[in-house]
Design an enzyme around this catalytic site. Structure first.
Site, mmCIF file in Angstrom:
data_model
loop_
_atom_site.group_PDB
_atom_site.id
_atom_site.type_symbol
_atom_site.label_atom_id
_atom_site.label_comp_id
_atom_site.label_asym_id
_atom_site.label_seq_id
_atom_site.Cartn_x
_atom_site.Cartn_y
_atom_site.Cartn_z
ATOM 1 N N SER A 43 3.070 17.442 105.241
ATOM 2 C CA SER A 43 4.127 16.984 104.332
ATOM 3 C C SER A 43 3.645 16.867 102.892
ATOM 4 C CB SER A 43 4.671 15.628 104.801
ATOM 5 O OG SER A 43 5.235 15.712 106.083
ATOM 6 N N GLY A 44 2.476 17.434 102.595
ATOM 7 C CA GLY A 44 1.926 17.331 101.254
ATOM 8 C C GLY A 44 0.812 16.311 101.137
ATOM 9 N N TRP A 47 -2.173 17.306 98.884
ATOM 10 C CA TRP A 47 -1.698 17.327 97.501
ATOM 11 C C TRP A 47 -1.665 15.907 96.925
ATOM 12 C CZ3 TRP A 47 3.754 19.607 95.964
ATOM 13 C CH2 TRP A 47 3.776 19.852 94.586
ATOM 14 N N HIS A 99 -1.532 9.231 109.310
ATOM 15 C CA HIS A 99 -0.399 9.928 109.925
ATOM 16 C C HIS A 99 0.261 9.064 110.994
ATOM 17 C CE1 HIS A 99 -1.166 13.579 107.822
ATOM 18 N NE2 HIS A 99 -2.144 14.037 108.580
ATOM 19 N N ARG A 121 8.780 15.547 103.520
ATOM 20 C CA ARG A 121 9.038 16.939 103.145
ATOM 21 C C ARG A 121 10.134 17.489 104.039
ATOM 22 N NH1 ARG A 121 4.451 21.770 103.671
ATOM 23 N NH2 ARG A 121 5.470 23.328 102.333
ATOM 24 N N PHE A 220 -1.507 24.000 92.545
ATOM 25 C CA PHE A 220 -1.879 24.784 93.723
ATOM 26 C C PHE A 220 -3.008 25.752 93.392
ATOM 27 C CE2 PHE A 220 -1.549 28.323 96.693
ATOM 28 C CZ PHE A 220 -1.522 27.658 97.906
#
Length: 287
Positions: A43-44, A47, A99, A121, A220
């Site tokens: 889900s990112g 990032w 998680h 996401r 990215f």
């Protein structure tokens, strides 16, 4: 490598989780200054770990270039947590990742004033990314087919449980937690505005040039080339990068290249049944 731990009815990769580590996460003693990033897989997470690291690095790139992101923001439920905690900078708030669903981890977080960032996401993109990750990660089983993987995802029988219950569970705790809900899509479409929202929530506002610095080093293009972020340091026996890249595309709506019309219709019906009453505006479309 391919062992499985079942905890509270949910499957976890046994390679990096044990019953002891999962129980320890659920009873973790949070400090009030802790910052906890919670996501369903793909889900990112990576990032956002990079973004949070950059917000607090105060312009010093040494950690970004020399410390892997999983060490800068370790997972609570993984078996190497104690070692990772010992390597964190004691002069900074602890950045932690999980998680775990709200049923498992929520009680421990509720006992503290820790700040929680929940990142979500579009579930169709989550599914596609997770499908490709199963092919890459040797501690997860190869999917039989994309069709079977869709069914398993919708039934909540895959690793880490149900996406729907994960999102709804954590959002249900939002009124009682110091929580910011943010999405992959927001960060993708409005990176500066989302960064400002994050830094304000964390009590660490950034100057314009500091925002430029963060955005450059969480792009990215930067992350995909950085061995501290792209998981190229992980042994091939664990993650076989010859079968794909950990940071695969970094785009939205890749699901449209994978879903058949029938799979899309089935997914939408289940999504509406499970999420339709949330009353929450989410920045993704299901068609």
């Amino acid at each position: 490598m391919d062992t499985v731990e079942v905890f509270n009815g949910i499957r976890f990769p046994g390679f990096i989780h044990t019953q002891e580590s999962l129980r320890a996460a659920c009873s973790f003693l949070f400090q009030d200054k802790d910052i906890l990033l919670v996501t369903f897989p793909k889900s990112g997470t990576t990032w956002m770990q990079q973004v949070l690291s950059l917000i607090f690095c105060q312009g010093h790139l040494w950690p970004i270039h020399h410390i892997p992101n999983w060490q800068r923001a370790p997972w609570l439920e993984q078996s190497n947590l104690v070692k990772m905690l010992g390597s964190l900078d004691p002069g900074q708030p602890r950045l932690l990742t999980s998680h775990l669903n709200a049923e498992a981890l929520g009680p421990a977080v509720l006992r503290s004033k820790a700040r929680v960032i929940y990142m979500a996401r579009n579930p169709k993109d989550v599914l596609v990314s997770f499908y490709h990750f199963h092919k890459l990660a040797n501690f997860l089983p190869d999917p039989n087919s994309f069709e079977d993987f869709v069914d398993e995802f919708l039934e909540g029988k895959g690793f880490f449980g149900s996406w729907f219950e994960h999102v709804k569970g954590w959002l249900g705790l939002k009124p009682d937690l110091n929580m910011l809900f943010v999405t992959y899509e927001e960060l993708h479409q409005e990176p500066r505005t989302t960064l400002q929202k994050l830094s304000d929530f964390l009590g660490h506002p950034l100057k314009s040039e500091e925002e430029d610095f963060v955005l450059e080093h969480c792009s990215f293009s930067f992350m995909s080339q950085s061995s501290m972020v792209n998981y190229s340091l992980v042994p091939k026996e664990v993650m076989d990068t010859s079968r794909g890249r950990f940071l695969r595309k970094g785009v939205m709506e890749d699901w449209k290249k994978h879903f058949s019309p029938e799979q899309n219709e089935k997914f939408n019906a289940i999504y509406q049944a499970k999420m339709g009453d949330l009353g929450l505006h989410l920045p993704w479309t299901m068609d």
